[in-house]
Motif scaffolding. Structure first.
Motif, short mmCIF file in Angstrom:
data_model
loop_
_atom_site.label_atom_id
_atom_site.label_comp_id
_atom_site.label_asym_id
_atom_site.label_seq_id
_atom_site.Cartn_x
_atom_site.Cartn_y
_atom_site.Cartn_z
N LEU A 30 57.64 5.42 71.38
CA LEU A 30 58.70 4.62 70.78
C LEU A 30 58.62 3.14 71.17
O LEU A 30 58.96 2.27 70.38
CB LEU A 30 60.07 5.16 71.20
CG LEU A 30 60.42 6.55 70.66
CD1 LEU A 30 61.73 7.02 71.27
CD2 LEU A 30 60.50 6.53 69.15
N ARG A 31 58.19 2.85 72.38
CA ARG A 31 58.29 1.50 72.91
C ARG A 31 57.03 0.65 72.77
O ARG A 31 57.12 -0.58 72.72
CB ARG A 31 58.65 1.57 74.40
CG ARG A 31 59.97 2.22 74.71
CD ARG A 31 61.10 1.35 74.42
NE ARG A 31 60.88 0.09 75.14
CZ ARG A 31 61.77 -0.83 75.33
NH1 ARG A 31 62.96 -0.65 74.87
NH2 ARG A 31 61.49 -1.94 75.95
N PHE A 32 55.85 1.27 72.73
CA PHE A 32 54.63 0.47 72.73
C PHE A 32 54.45 -0.23 71.39
O PHE A 32 54.83 0.28 70.35
CB PHE A 32 53.42 1.33 73.07
CG PHE A 32 53.33 1.69 74.54
CD1 PHE A 32 54.01 0.98 75.50
CD2 PHE A 32 52.54 2.74 74.94
CE1 PHE A 32 53.91 1.31 76.83
CE2 PHE A 32 52.43 3.07 76.27
CZ PHE A 32 53.11 2.35 77.23
N PRO A 33 53.81 -1.42 71.40
CA PRO A 33 53.81 -2.28 70.22
C PRO A 33 52.85 -1.91 69.11
O PRO A 33 53.14 -2.15 67.95
CB PRO A 33 53.46 -3.66 70.78
CG PRO A 33 52.64 -3.37 72.00
CD PRO A 33 53.21 -2.09 72.55
N ASP A 34 51.69 -1.35 69.42
CA ASP A 34 50.71 -1.11 68.37
C ASP A 34 50.09 0.28 68.51
O ASP A 34 50.39 1.02 69.44
CB ASP A 34 49.63 -2.20 68.35
CG ASP A 34 48.79 -2.23 69.61
OD1 ASP A 34 49.16 -1.55 70.58
OD2 ASP A 34 47.77 -2.93 69.62
N VAL A 35 49.23 0.60 67.56
CA VAL A 35 48.69 1.95 67.49
C VAL A 35 47.79 2.28 68.67
O VAL A 35 47.76 3.42 69.12
CB VAL A 35 47.96 2.17 66.14
CG1 VAL A 35 46.63 1.44 66.10
CG2 VAL A 35 47.73 3.63 65.87
#
Length: 128
Positions: A30-35
């Protein structure tokens, strides 16, 4: 303290630990910015959490048949998680769903440029 109660407590600790790793994986998704970061969160803690759950089951049951049943589960998970993460990472890269600011080295960019040039050259030669 008997050996059985010690093993039961150790199994309970493994279960709590696996729950924490699974929670960390969910929060990371949920929190991390990219794939690329999300793929890391989905694979690393999830596999460790599964290892702890399987260890807890093996400690609680204390049976060779259960252990032999759990080993293929762990083996297949450890084989498929990195492969699926790799494929998701490549698809996310090609779709442009990565944050270039967090990449130190972009080794895939050169390979994709070469593949696109090869495809264009092949289309020109075939007339299509």
């Amino acid at each position: 303290m008997t050996l059985d109660s010690f093993l039961d407590q150790l199994a309970a600790i493994f279960l709590v630990g696996s729950g924490l790793f699974s929670l960390a994986a969910g929060i990371g998704l949920l929190r991390f910015p990219d794939v690329l970061a999300r793929m890391h969160a989905a694979t690393k803690p999830q596999v460790v959490g599964l290892m702890l759950v399987l260890g807890a089951i093996a400690l609680a049951e204390r049976s060779w048949t259960v252990l032999l049943t759990l080993l293929p589960v762990l083996l297949f998970q450890m084989l498929t998680a990195p492969i699926s993460a790799h494929m998701i990472g490549r698809a996310g890269y090609r779709a442009g769903n990565i944050d270039d600011d967090h990449l130190y080295v972009d080794e895939l960019d050169e390979a994709i440029d070469e593949a696109q040039e090869e495809r264009a050259r092949h289309e020109r030669e075939s007339g299509g």
